[in-house]
Design a protein around this motif. Structure first.
Motif, PDB file in Angstrom:
ATOM      1  N   ASP A   1      49.284  40.549  14.067  1.00 27.90           N
ATOM      2  CA  ASP A   1      49.219  40.173  12.646  1.00 27.90           C
ATOM      3  C   ASP A   1      50.298  40.905  11.843  1.00 27.90           C
ATOM      4  O   ASP A   1      50.967  40.307  10.991  1.00 27.90           O
ATOM      5  N   ILE A   2      50.451  42.197  12.115  1.00 26.73           N
ATOM      6  CA  ILE A   2      51.471  42.980  11.407  1.00 26.73           C
ATOM      7  C   ILE A   2      52.857  42.442  11.723  1.00 26.73           C
ATOM      8  O   ILE A   2      53.699  42.281  10.829  1.00 26.73           O
ATOM      9  N   ARG A   3      53.113  42.149  12.974  1.00 23.56           N
ATOM     10  CA  ARG A   3      54.418  41.612  13.366  1.00 23.56           C
ATOM     11  C   ARG A   3      54.699  40.278  12.681  1.00 23.56           C
ATOM     12  O   ARG A   3      55.794  40.058  12.154  1.00 23.56           O
ATOM     13  N   ASP A   4      53.708  39.384  12.681  1.00 27.07           N
ATOM     14  CA  ASP A   4      53.909  38.074  12.050  1.00 27.07           C
ATOM     15  C   ASP A   4      54.197  38.219  10.559  1.00 27.07           C
ATOM     16  O   ASP A   4      55.052  37.516  10.005  1.00 27.07           O
ATOM     17  N   ALA A   5      53.475  39.145   9.918  1.00 24.53           N
ATOM     18  CA  ALA A   5      53.708  39.389   8.493  1.00 24.53           C
ATOM     19  C   ALA A   5      55.111  39.951   8.267  1.00 24.53           C
ATOM     20  O   ALA A   5      55.806  39.557   7.318  1.00 24.53           O
ATOM     21  N   GLN A   6      55.544  40.840   9.132  1.00 26.51           N
ATOM     22  CA  GLN A   6      56.883  41.429   9.010  1.00 26.51           C
ATOM     23  C   GLN A   6      57.975  40.381   9.235  1.00 26.51           C
ATOM     24  O   GLN A   6      58.994  40.370   8.518  1.00 26.51           O
ATOM     25  N   LEU A   7      57.792  39.512  10.207  1.00 28.60           N
ATOM     26  CA  LEU A   7      58.792  38.474  10.458  1.00 28.60           C
ATOM     27  C   LEU A   7      58.900  37.520   9.269  1.00 28.60           C
ATOM     28  O   LEU A   7      59.997  37.070   8.915  1.00 28.60           O
ATOM     29  N   ALA A   8      57.755  37.223   8.650  1.00 22.79           N
ATOM     30  CA  ALA A   8      57.781  36.384   7.449  1.00 22.79           C
ATOM     31  C   ALA A   8      58.503  37.115   6.313  1.00 22.79           C
ATOM     32  O   ALA A   8      59.290  36.503   5.571  1.00 22.79           O
ATOM     33  N   HIS A   9      58.239  38.413   6.177  1.00 21.74           N
ATOM     34  CA  HIS A   9      58.889  39.216   5.137  1.00 21.74           C
ATOM     35  C   HIS A   9      60.407  39.204   5.317  1.00 21.74           C
ATOM     36  O   HIS A   9      61.171  39.030   4.351  1.00 21.74           O
ATOM     37  N   LYS A  10      60.853  39.336   6.552  1.00 26.08           N
ATOM     38  CA  LYS A  10      62.292  39.334   6.818  1.00 26.08           C
ATOM     39  C   LYS A  10      62.898  37.954   6.553  1.00 26.08           C
ATOM     40  O   LYS A  10      64.012  37.835   6.028  1.00 26.08           O
ATOM     41  N   GLN A  11      62.164  36.910   6.927  1.00 23.97           N
ATOM     42  CA  GLN A  11      62.684  35.559   6.723  1.00 23.97           C
ATOM     43  C   GLN A  11      62.907  35.263   5.237  1.00 23.97           C
ATOM     44  O   GLN A  11      63.873  34.619   4.851  1.00 23.97           O
ATOM     45  N   VAL A  12      61.995  35.778   4.404  1.00 26.36           N
ATOM     46  CA  VAL A  12      62.080  35.489   2.970  1.00 26.36           C
ATOM     47  C   VAL A  12      62.989  36.473   2.240  1.00 26.36           C
ATOM     48  O   VAL A  12      63.778  36.081   1.368  1.00 26.36           O
ATOM     49  N   THR A  13      62.889  37.756   2.601  1.00 30.69           N
ATOM     50  CA  THR A  13      63.617  38.790   1.844  1.00 30.69           C
ATOM     51  C   THR A  13      64.855  39.328   2.552  1.00 30.69           C
ATOM     52  O   THR A  13      65.667  40.010   1.932  1.00 30.69           O
ATOM     53  N   GLY A  14      64.950  39.076   3.848  1.00 29.23           N
ATOM     54  CA  GLY A  14      66.098  39.575   4.600  1.00 29.23           C
ATOM     55  C   GLY A  14      65.907  40.959   5.171  1.00 29.23           C
ATOM     56  O   GLY A  14      66.810  41.507   5.813  1.00 29.23           O
ATOM     57  N   LYS A  15      64.735  41.562   5.001  1.00 25.49           N
ATOM     58  CA  LYS A  15      64.468  42.899   5.528  1.00 25.49           C
ATOM     59  C   LYS A  15      62.970  43.034   5.825  1.00 25.49           C
ATOM     60  O   LYS A  15      62.163  42.181   5.436  1.00 25.49           O
ATOM     61  N   PHE A  16      62.627  44.119   6.518  1.00 27.77           N
ATOM     62  CA  PHE A  16      61.229  44.403   6.816  1.00 27.77           C
ATOM     63  C   PHE A  16      60.656  45.364   5.777  1.00 27.77           C
ATOM     64  O   PHE A  16      61.398  46.084   5.107  1.00 27.77           O
ATOM     65  N   SER A  17      59.337  45.376   5.676  1.00 22.82           N
ATOM     66  CA  SER A  17      58.660  46.254   4.732  1.00 22.82           C
ATOM     67  C   SER A  17      58.293  47.570   5.408  1.00 22.82           C
ATOM     68  O   SER A  17      57.875  47.589   6.562  1.00 22.82           O
ATOM     69  N   GLY A  18      58.411  48.660   4.649  1.00 29.12           N
ATOM     70  CA  GLY A  18      58.111  49.978   5.194  1.00 29.12           C
ATOM     71  C   GLY A  18      56.734  50.502   4.858  1.00 29.12           C
ATOM     72  O   GLY A  18      56.371  51.601   5.273  1.00 29.12           O
ATOM     73  N   ASN A  19      55.939  49.722   4.107  1.00 31.98           N
ATOM     74  CA  ASN A  19      54.570  50.176   3.813  1.00 31.98           C
ATOM     75  C   ASN A  19      53.652  48.973   3.660  1.00 31.98           C
ATOM     76  O   ASN A  19      54.079  47.867   3.315  1.00 31.98           O
ATOM     77  N   PHE A  20      52.386  49.207   3.944  1.00 30.43           N
ATOM     78  CA  PHE A  20      51.420  48.112   3.964  1.00 30.43           C
ATOM     79  C   PHE A  20      51.135  47.555   2.571  1.00 30.43           C
ATOM     80  O   PHE A  20      50.859  46.362   2.420  1.00 30.43           O
ATOM     81  N   GLU A  21      51.185  48.388   1.573  1.00 31.82           N
ATOM     82  CA  GLU A  21      50.888  47.912   0.214  1.00 31.82           C
ATOM     83  C   GLU A  21      51.853  46.798  -0.199  1.00 31.82           C
ATOM     84  O   GLU A  21      51.426  45.751  -0.693  1.00 31.82           O
ATOM     85  N   SER A  22      53.138  47.028   0.033  1.00 26.21           N
ATOM     86  CA  SER A  22      54.108  46.014  -0.349  1.00 26.21           C
ATOM     87  C   SER A  22      54.028  44.800   0.572  1.00 26.21           C
ATOM     88  O   SER A  22      54.263  43.660   0.145  1.00 26.21           O
ATOM     89  N   LEU A  23      53.679  45.026   1.839  1.00 25.51           N
ATOM     90  CA  LEU A  23      53.566  43.910   2.779  1.00 25.51           C
ATOM     91  C   LEU A  23      52.400  42.996   2.412  1.00 25.51           C
ATOM     92  O   LEU A  23      52.521  41.766   2.457  1.00 25.51           O
ATOM     93  N   ILE A  24      51.291  43.589   2.028  1.00 24.11           N
ATOM     94  CA  ILE A  24      50.127  42.797   1.615  1.00 24.11           C
ATOM     95  C   ILE A  24      50.431  42.036   0.324  1.00 24.11           C
ATOM     96  O   ILE A  24      50.074  40.862   0.181  1.00 24.11           O
TER      97      ILE A  24
END
Length: 245
Positions: A76-99
């Protein structure tokens, strides 16, 4: 473990022999006490031998069950991170911003199509209509990241929590960049120590698990997806856990 079993069996056989010797050569007054002591020793060694076989089996059953639950969360974390990168161009470094990203972000649905248009520069240069091929990207709409990844589930809101093991434990999340050929490539890593997942288990078996090197085991002392040292988004678990994906 095998050595211990062989030793225990040998001692049990020796003790049984001693019981027979006691029956033959020890005075009658001492026989009952010595016989009871020796049979108690046989019982104890038998129990230890049984547990040396039974406990690792139970440990592995529990370990695999807990690992599967942890891997589900890491995916789940990986899928969320891949979506974050697809939209923003980078990965998130904390769960608060990822959520927060999952709650608010949208995928852009696009369509690419080829088209032919007048090349104004060449037309002006040659005095005749000259065309060129271009690619047009049409925006067709938007889709919620949350609906795409998790549909009606809100489990992503607690994906920072390790689902089994030590109460209150959380996954470690990191994000950053790795330089390759003068290019900064985004990377991330989410992990949890095996000591956290199996904190309440036999310490000797846990120590062995932390040192395991096997094609069908989780090597190393943690479960991890992604890496801060190389460009990858896979986990360190073997293919026999793929059923949880």
């Amino acid at each position: 473990m095998l050595t211990f079993i062989l030793i225990a069996v040998a001692v049990i056989l020796l003790t049984i022999g001693l019981v027979k010797l006691v029956d033959k050569f020890i005075p009658s007054k001492l026989k009952p006490v010595l016989t009871i002591v020796l049979w108690l020793l046989i019982g104890y060694l038998g129990y230890q031998t049984y547990m040396s076989i039974y406990e690792p089996i139970q440990f592995n059953k529990l370990k695999n069950k807990r690992y599967k639950e942890v891997i589900t969360s890491l995916i789940d974390i990986r899928d969320a991170q891949l979506a974050h990168k697809q939209v923003t161009g980078k990965f998130s470094g904390n769960f608060e911003s990822l959520i927060k990203f999952i709650d608010t972000a949208q995928y852009t649905i696009t369509q690419r199509r080829d088209s032919t248009v007048i090349d104004e520069q060449l037309t002006k240069l040659y005095g005749v209509d000259t065309t060129k091929e271009i690619v047009i990207v049409d925006t067709l709409g938007f889709v919620s990241v949350k609906d795409s990844l998790f549909k009606s589930s809100d489990r992503y809101k607690s994906m920072m929590n390790v689902p089994v093991g030590k109460e209150g434990a959380k996954f470690k999340l990191q994000a950053g960049y790795i330089g390759q050929n003068d290019i900064q490539i985004p990377v991330f890593e989410a992990s949890v120590k095996k000591d956290v997942i199996l904190f309440d288990q036999n310490k000797d078996l846990l120590m062995q698990e932390n040192q395991i090197v096997s094609v069908d085991g989780v090597n190393g002392d943690q479960l991890v997806v992604g890496s801060m040292d190389e460009v990858k988004t896979v986990g360190n678990w073997p293919t026999n856990y793929d059923a949880v994906k």
